[in-house]
Design a protein around this motif. Structure first.
Motif, PDB file in Angstrom:
ATOM      1  N   HIS A 440      56.597  15.960  -8.163  1.00 57.01           N
ATOM      2  CA  HIS A 440      56.917  14.531  -8.088  1.00 57.01           C
ATOM      3  C   HIS A 440      58.412  14.345  -8.312  1.00 57.01           C
ATOM      4  CE1 HIS A 440      56.841  10.183  -8.905  1.00 57.01           C
ATOM      5  NE2 HIS A 440      55.716  10.190  -8.179  1.00 57.01           N
ATOM      6  N   ILE A 441      58.988  13.396  -7.621  1.00 54.74           N
ATOM      7  CA  ILE A 441      60.437  13.198  -7.686  1.00 54.74           C
ATOM      8  C   ILE A 441      60.921  12.886  -9.104  1.00 54.74           C
ATOM      9  CG2 ILE A 441      60.320  10.710  -7.139  1.00 54.74           C
ATOM     10  CD1 ILE A 441      62.860  11.179  -5.411  1.00 54.74           C
ATOM     11  N   SER A 442      60.049  12.288  -9.902  1.00 55.34           N
ATOM     12  CA  SER A 442      60.436  11.951 -11.283  1.00 55.34           C
ATOM     13  C   SER A 442      60.514  13.182 -12.181  1.00 55.34           C
ATOM     14  CB  SER A 442      59.440  10.955 -11.880  1.00 55.34           C
ATOM     15  OG  SER A 442      58.134  11.526 -11.934  1.00 55.34           O
ATOM     16  N   GLU A 443      59.976  14.325 -11.717  1.00 51.81           N
ATOM     17  CA  GLU A 443      59.936  15.544 -12.525  1.00 51.81           C
ATOM     18  C   GLU A 443      61.119  16.478 -12.257  1.00 51.81           C
ATOM     19  OE1 GLU A 443      57.143  16.758 -14.512  1.00 51.81           O
ATOM     20  OE2 GLU A 443      56.357  14.726 -14.471  1.00 51.81           O
ATOM     21  N   ILE A 444      61.791  16.305 -11.119  1.00 50.40           N
ATOM     22  CA  ILE A 444      62.733  17.319 -10.669  1.00 50.40           C
ATOM     23  C   ILE A 444      63.919  17.491 -11.620  1.00 50.40           C
ATOM     24  CG2 ILE A 444      63.961  15.699  -9.150  1.00 50.40           C
ATOM     25  CD1 ILE A 444      63.287  19.432  -8.456  1.00 50.40           C
ATOM     26  N   LYS A 445      64.461  16.403 -12.135  1.00 47.17           N
ATOM     27  CA  LYS A 445      65.617  16.502 -13.030  1.00 47.17           C
ATOM     28  C   LYS A 445      65.260  17.269 -14.304  1.00 47.17           C
ATOM     29  CE  LYS A 445      67.085  12.990 -15.482  1.00 47.17           C
ATOM     30  NZ  LYS A 445      67.729  11.697 -15.893  1.00 47.17           N
ATOM     31  N   LYS A 446      64.134  16.934 -14.879  1.00 50.06           N
ATOM     32  CA  LYS A 446      63.685  17.607 -16.097  1.00 50.06           C
ATOM     33  C   LYS A 446      63.406  19.085 -15.827  1.00 50.06           C
ATOM     34  CE  LYS A 446      60.157  17.258 -19.724  1.00 50.06           C
ATOM     35  NZ  LYS A 446      58.941  16.511 -20.174  1.00 50.06           N
ATOM     36  N   PHE A 447      62.783  19.366 -14.680  1.00 51.04           N
ATOM     37  CA  PHE A 447      62.470  20.753 -14.311  1.00 51.04           C
ATOM     38  C   PHE A 447      63.742  21.593 -14.198  1.00 51.04           C
ATOM     39  CE2 PHE A 447      62.377  23.708 -10.664  1.00 51.04           C
ATOM     40  CZ  PHE A 447      61.504  24.656 -11.158  1.00 51.04           C
ATOM     41  N   LEU A 448      64.744  21.093 -13.491  1.00 54.52           N
ATOM     42  CA  LEU A 448      65.991  21.840 -13.296  1.00 54.52           C
ATOM     43  C   LEU A 448      66.732  22.046 -14.615  1.00 54.52           C
ATOM     44  CD1 LEU A 448      67.237  20.131 -10.006  1.00 54.52           C
ATOM     45  CD2 LEU A 448      66.436  22.490 -10.243  1.00 54.52           C
ATOM     46  N   SER A 449      66.784  21.008 -15.424  1.00 63.90           N
ATOM     47  CA  SER A 449      67.486  21.104 -16.715  1.00 63.90           C
ATOM     48  C   SER A 449      66.835  22.145 -17.618  1.00 63.90           C
ATOM     49  CB  SER A 449      67.502  19.736 -17.414  1.00 63.90           C
ATOM     50  OG  SER A 449      68.208  18.794 -16.642  1.00 63.90           O
ATOM     51  N   ARG A 450      65.524  22.147 -17.675  1.00 64.03           N
ATOM     52  CA  ARG A 450      64.808  23.109 -18.512  1.00 64.03           C
ATOM     53  C   ARG A 450      64.967  24.534 -17.982  1.00 64.03           C
ATOM     54  NH1 ARG A 450      58.839  20.785 -19.577  1.00 64.03           N
ATOM     55  NH2 ARG A 450      58.690  22.790 -20.637  1.00 64.03           N
ATOM     56  N   TYR A 451      64.962  24.675 -16.656  1.00 61.07           N
ATOM     57  CA  TYR A 451      65.093  25.996 -16.047  1.00 61.07           C
ATOM     58  C   TYR A 451      66.464  26.609 -16.374  1.00 61.07           C
ATOM     59  CZ  TYR A 451      65.207  29.617 -12.433  1.00 61.07           C
ATOM     60  OH  TYR A 451      65.307  30.809 -11.770  1.00 61.07           O
ATOM     61  N   ILE A 452      67.520  25.834 -16.195  1.00 62.06           N
ATOM     62  CA  ILE A 452      68.879  26.330 -16.447  1.00 62.06           C
ATOM     63  C   ILE A 452      69.086  26.601 -17.929  1.00 62.06           C
ATOM     64  CG2 ILE A 452      71.335  25.750 -16.304  1.00 62.06           C
ATOM     65  CD1 ILE A 452      70.543  24.021 -13.815  1.00 62.06           C
ATOM     66  N   SER A 453      68.564  25.695 -18.768  1.00 64.12           N
ATOM     67  CA  SER A 453      68.690  25.872 -20.211  1.00 64.12           C
ATOM     68  C   SER A 453      67.964  27.129 -20.692  1.00 64.12           C
ATOM     69  CB  SER A 453      68.137  24.638 -20.939  1.00 64.12           C
ATOM     70  OG  SER A 453      68.193  24.800 -22.334  1.00 64.12           O
ATOM     71  N   ALA A 454      66.782  27.362 -20.158  1.00 59.33           N
ATOM     72  CA  ALA A 454      66.015  28.563 -20.545  1.00 59.33           C
ATOM     73  C   ALA A 454      66.732  29.824 -20.131  1.00 59.33           C
ATOM     74  CB  ALA A 454      64.625  28.507 -19.914  1.00 59.33           C
ATOM     75  N   ALA A 455      67.329  29.823 -18.919  1.00 58.33           N
ATOM     76  CA  ALA A 455      68.068  30.995 -18.447  1.00 58.33           C
ATOM     77  C   ALA A 455      69.291  31.256 -19.309  1.00 58.33           C
ATOM     78  CB  ALA A 455      68.478  30.800 -16.993  1.00 58.33           C
ATOM     79  N   ASP A 456      69.921  30.196 -19.790  1.00 56.08           N
ATOM     80  CA  ASP A 456      71.129  30.331 -20.624  1.00 56.08           C
ATOM     81  C   ASP A 456      70.798  30.930 -21.981  1.00 56.08           C
ATOM     82  OD1 ASP A 456      73.763  30.140 -21.331  1.00 56.08           O
ATOM     83  OD2 ASP A 456      73.659  28.031 -21.921  1.00 56.08           O
ATOM     84  N   ASN A 457      69.582  30.721 -22.455  1.00 55.04           N
ATOM     85  CA  ASN A 457      69.201  31.171 -23.806  1.00 55.04           C
ATOM     86  C   ASN A 457      68.589  32.560 -23.839  1.00 55.04           C
ATOM     87  OD1 ASN A 457      70.059  28.783 -25.026  1.00 55.04           O
ATOM     88  ND2 ASN A 457      68.128  27.759 -24.562  1.00 55.04           N
ATOM     89  N   ILE A 458      68.423  33.172 -22.677  1.00 58.25           N
ATOM     90  CA  ILE A 458      67.839  34.524 -22.650  1.00 58.25           C
ATOM     91  C   ILE A 458      68.843  35.531 -23.172  1.00 58.25           C
ATOM     92  CG2 ILE A 458      67.035  36.365 -21.118  1.00 58.25           C
ATOM     93  CD1 ILE A 458      65.830  34.226 -19.332  1.00 58.25           C
TER      94      ILE A 458
END
Length: 458
Positions: A440-458
């Motif tokens: 859903h279009i309302s989810e995309i911003k949250k999805f991208l932010s969480r994905y990048i943040s998770a990759a940064d913390n590995i």
């Protein structure tokens, strides 16, 4: 005003030599397996350089490509500049946030003459003044030499590193930490280096950490920063083992150092140094401040003049290393069952210049573009970089778009269609898996932010 950069010990002007991939790889020749490996490495480099030109990482031109391959500052394209900015930002964060007492500084070119320490200063010389001297035919050899010497001494120097500036900043900054060790000063910017074999200086982007610590802990701190820096480089790599550290042999140590370590990357043509760490003792600090021990002494259990550990890196070469490490070539079948080679820049999510590309599917162009514009603004407010593919006017198939975005290193492709207008659902394709998901279009911003943040913390 045209200027030349010359070495102060040599009054002659030295021409830059040409550099080629074949020359860089020639030392691998000899055995069949080595020749095969050489050709594979040569192909990899050629493909990477062409991709970097085609996908806006560097500007076209043979000279520019050679500068880029050599780890020197070149003419970057929009994606190359963004990648370099991301890399420098990550370096700064890793250094200043890894220890409590690391401070950023910005120093000017030092006026101190370091030739007495065996350093060769680079100076900028105005070509017209040099020409006027050389054209004075009435001058004998000694007079000519004297005038050139005067011109060099009056010409501004350019720096090859940030060490001297940090040493000069030691006394002003030591009060900031209440004369307590350890602490460090960090700086980034352009420096010059003489090219091997040619003597012609070129710019490169240098990172510098100068770490002040007690004499009894300097060796441990060198080991600490070696581990930290190697771990940092490997964090962004698809093949971490291509990054390695090695002790510098005693015969290669610079005069002021008791120990040295290199952080290197294994390019197709051989290992190149990305960062160099030195345990430098206290001699440079004492010389910079004219041996004033009383104002240099700090506390770390006992009073002492601190020893210096330096960490200097070449981020242009580092950028080339990470691009080389991230390029993957895979065979795939297209929709017509034809075998094609898929090239992907699998850059780490926090380094990727473009996180998401927005495109439109079939449907009312005006309405779909309005949705894209709104989503673009929403993502940019969250500092997620977006490629506005929906503005493209030339009809392109999704397969061609996906191939283009994979080569650009774009993490996700989002397609807005009529279905989005009706239900709010859009299609999201992953660069790394090629899997397409509905979201859903309302989810995309949250999805991208969480994905990048998770990759940064590995």
């Amino acid at each position: 005003m045209l200027t030349y950069c010359v070495l102060s010990r040599h009054a002659s002007m030295l021409k830059c030599s040409q550099y080629s991939i074949a020359l860089a790889l020639q030392h691998t020749r000899g055995h069949c397996t080595q020749v095969t490996s050489m050709h594979e490495g040569l192909d990899h480099v050629r493909i990477l350089l062409q991709l970097c030109v085609d996908r806006y990482y560097i500007s076209p031109g043979q000279t520019n490509a050679e500068l880029f391959q050599r780890g020197l500052s070149c003419s970057y394209g929009p994606l190359g500049m963004e990648l370099r900015r991301n890399l420098l930002e990550q370096w700064w964060r890793s250094v200043t946030s890894s220890r409590a007492q690391v401070f950023g500084i910005n120093t000017l070119t030092s006026s101190k003459d370091r030739e007495t320490d065996g350093w060769e200063q680079l100076r900028m010389v105005e070509s017209e003044k040099l020409r006027q001297i050389l054209e004075q035919k009435e001058l004998n050899k000694e007079q000519l030499s004297q005038q050139i010497r005067v011109l060099l001494e009056s010409s501004p120097s350019v720096r090859t590193d940030f060490i001297q500036g940090a040493l000069e900043q030691y006394v002003p900054s030591v009060e900031l930490v209440n004369r307590k060790l350890p602490y460090g000063l960090a700086e980034t910017g352009l420096c010059f280096q003489p090219l091997d074999g040619s003597g012609c200086p070129a710019e490169f982007t240098q990172t510098s950490l100068v770490w002040f610590c007690s004499p009894r802990t300097s060796s441990q701190w060198l080991d600490h920063w070696t581990r930290q820096r190697l771990k940092w480089w490997r964090k962004f790599a698809l093949s971490p083992s291509d990054f390695s550290s090695s002790e510098i042999q005693e015969e290669e140590l610079v005069k002021i150092a008791s120990r040295g370590v290199r952080i290197s990357y294994d390019f197709p043509w051989g290992q190149e140094t990305l960062e160099t760490l030195w345990s430098r003792g206290d001699s440079e600090l004492l010389q910079t401040h004219k041996g004033a021990r009383s104002k240099l002494q700090c506390r770390d259990g006992r009073k002492s003049v601190p020893h210096v550990v330096s960490v200097t890196g070449n981020m242009d070469r580092g950028l080339m290393a990470l691009l080389s490490n991230s390029l993957q070539q895979m065979k795939r079948e297209d929709s017509k069952q034809k075998l094609q080679q898929r090239k992907v820049l699998k850059l780490h999510p926090v380094l990727a210049p473009v996180k998401v590309a927005l495109d439109i599917g079939r449907g009312g162009t005006v309405e779909l573009r309005q949705v894209c514009e709104g989503l673009l603004q929403e993502l940019m407010e969250t500092k997620i970089s977006v490629w506005p593919g929906y503005l493209e006017t030339i009809p392109t198939s999704m397969e061609q778009l996906n191939a283009k975005y994979d080569e650009m290193g774009v993490l996700f492709t989002v397609v807005i269609s009529e279905n989005t207008l009706e239900s709010g659902l859009l299609q999201v394709r992953s660069r790394d898996t090629t899997i397409k998901e509905t979201m859903h279009i309302s989810e995309i911003k949250k999805f991208l932010s969480r994905y990048i943040s998770a990759a940064d913390n590995i």
